[in-house]
Design a protein around this motif. Structure first.
Motif, PDB file in Angstrom:
ATOM      1  N   VAL A   1       0.892  -1.169   0.196  1.00 34.82           N
ATOM      2  CA  VAL A   1       0.059   0.011   0.066  1.00 34.82           C
ATOM      3  C   VAL A   1       0.846   1.382   0.006  1.00 34.82           C
ATOM      4  N   GLY A   2       2.238   1.172   0.724  1.00 32.65           N
ATOM      5  CA  GLY A   2       2.883   2.464   0.697  1.00 32.65           C
ATOM      6  C   GLY A   2       3.448   2.469  -0.442  1.00 32.65           C
ATOM      7  N   LEU A   3       3.727   1.549  -1.289  1.00 28.79           N
ATOM      8  CA  LEU A   3       4.513   1.783  -2.524  1.00 28.79           C
ATOM      9  C   LEU A   3       3.640   2.352  -3.277  1.00 28.79           C
ATOM     10  N   GLU A   4       2.414   1.772  -3.258  1.00 24.14           N
ATOM     11  CA  GLU A   4       1.197   2.440  -4.476  1.00 24.14           C
ATOM     12  C   GLU A   4       1.135   3.715  -4.228  1.00 24.14           C
TER      13      GLU A   4
ATOM     14  N   ILE B   1       9.616   5.967   2.017  1.00 19.84           N
ATOM     15  CA  ILE B   1       9.013   4.605   1.901  1.00 19.84           C
ATOM     16  C   ILE B   1       9.684   3.413   2.365  1.00 19.84           C
ATOM     17  N   GLY B   2       9.123   2.660   3.097  1.00 22.60           N
ATOM     18  CA  GLY B   2      10.099   1.524   3.817  1.00 22.60           C
ATOM     19  C   GLY B   2       8.956   0.330   3.664  1.00 22.60           C
ATOM     20  N   THR B   3       9.280  -0.880   3.113  1.00 23.79           N
ATOM     21  CA  THR B   3       8.497  -1.884   3.047  1.00 23.79           C
ATOM     22  C   THR B   3       9.319  -3.474   3.566  1.00 23.79           C
ATOM     23  N   VAL B   4       8.803  -3.984   4.417  1.00 19.81           N
ATOM     24  CA  VAL B   4       9.552  -5.499   4.721  1.00 19.81           C
ATOM     25  C   VAL B   4       8.106  -6.574   3.725  1.00 19.81           C
ATOM     26  N   ASN B   5       8.821  -7.235   3.306  1.00 19.61           N
ATOM     27  CA  ASN B   5       8.100  -8.581   2.492  1.00 19.61           C
ATOM     28  C   ASN B   5       7.318  -7.953   1.545  1.00 19.61           C
ATOM     29  N   GLY B   6       7.002  -6.660   1.536  1.00 21.57           N
ATOM     30  CA  GLY B   6       5.895  -6.148   0.277  1.00 21.57           C
ATOM     31  C   GLY B   6       6.674  -5.680  -0.766  1.00 21.57           C
TER      32      GLY B   6
END
Length: 252
Positions: free
Chosen positions: A128-131, A142-147
């Protein structure tokens, strides 16, 4: 509303994706505006794990909103979770709608500095953050773990902030091919990106097993969970600094 040491928390309800979402807002001490973090959960949904992490971010001086994915429900049945999340992950518009609804709540909080917001998420929450970034939202990080999801062609060029991603080396869901597709997308778009691969870790390695369904390819890795939390805090310290920020330990 509750107060823990210097942190005040409250539940917030808001509409998104045809549901009434129930988020967790954590406010730091003081009365002035502070930088803010939108915190997204794994596909199972908002749990005490993310609530504690929002509280920990508030202790560091951030306004933090742990947002909801499933209308107040925690989907501990893997089949039910996949039945909701797979269509969601395949629909950038729906993900963006969920993200924008939560972002509106965070921006409306008087303590939030609306020009200083980062998005950090796990699994579906990270996607969701990436989108939001691909939709051109002005974020500081933006930080994402697993996504580590990829988006529609060309839209990553709208990401205007650094992106950090973390993944377990043995994650069967975020496979090497998926990781390569994600990093190729970021590189082609000219994004300032980083990828950390945690050796030996499975999917959702950051999420304590007691709060997560046991399914193949999913497993908790305490040492890497702590390292990933430090990496998140370091990302925020670099891109969204607060005064006198302390080094954080992963909340338990």
């Amino acid at each position: 509303m509750t107060t823990k040491t210097t942190v005040t928390t409250r539940t917030v309800e808001y509409p998104a994706d045809g549901l009434t979402m129930i988020g967790h807002l954590a406010l730091p001490a003081g009365v002035g505006r502070r930088p803010a973090v939108l915190l997204g959960p794994e596909g199972t949904g908002l749990s005490d794990v993310e609530r504690r992490r929002a509280d920990a971010l508030a202790e560091l001086g951030y306004v933090a909103l742990a947002f909801d994915l499933h209308g107040g429900r925690y989907l501990d049945d893997p089949e039910e979770m996949l039945a909701r999340c797979l269509p969601l992950l395949a629909d950038p518009g729906r993900m963006r709608g969920i993200g924008h609804a939560a972002l509106d709540v965070l921006r409306a909080e008087p303590r939030t500095d609306p020009d200083r917001i980062a998005a950090v998420g796990y699994g579906t929450g990270g996607a969701v953050g990436l989108e939001l970034g691909r939709d051109g939202v002005s974020l500081r990080a933006i930080g994402t773990v697993n996504g580590l999801t990829t988006g529609r062609p060309g839209e990553a060029a709208r990401i205007s902030c650094p992106v950090w991603a973390g993944v377990g080396s043995e994650d069967p869901i975020m496979s090497p091919a998926q990781r390569n597709a994600f990093t190729a997308e970021m590189q082609a778009a000219g994004v300032d990106w980083r990828l950390t691969v945690y050796g030996g870790a499975l999917h959702a390695f950051h999420h304590p097993t007691v709060d997560h369904p046991i399914v193949p390819g999913v497993g908790y890795h305490p040492r890497h969970a702590q390292r990933a939390w430090r990496d998140v805090v370091d990302l925020l310290a670099e891109c969204l600094p607060v005064t006198e920020q302390a080094h954080a330990q992963l909340p338990r």
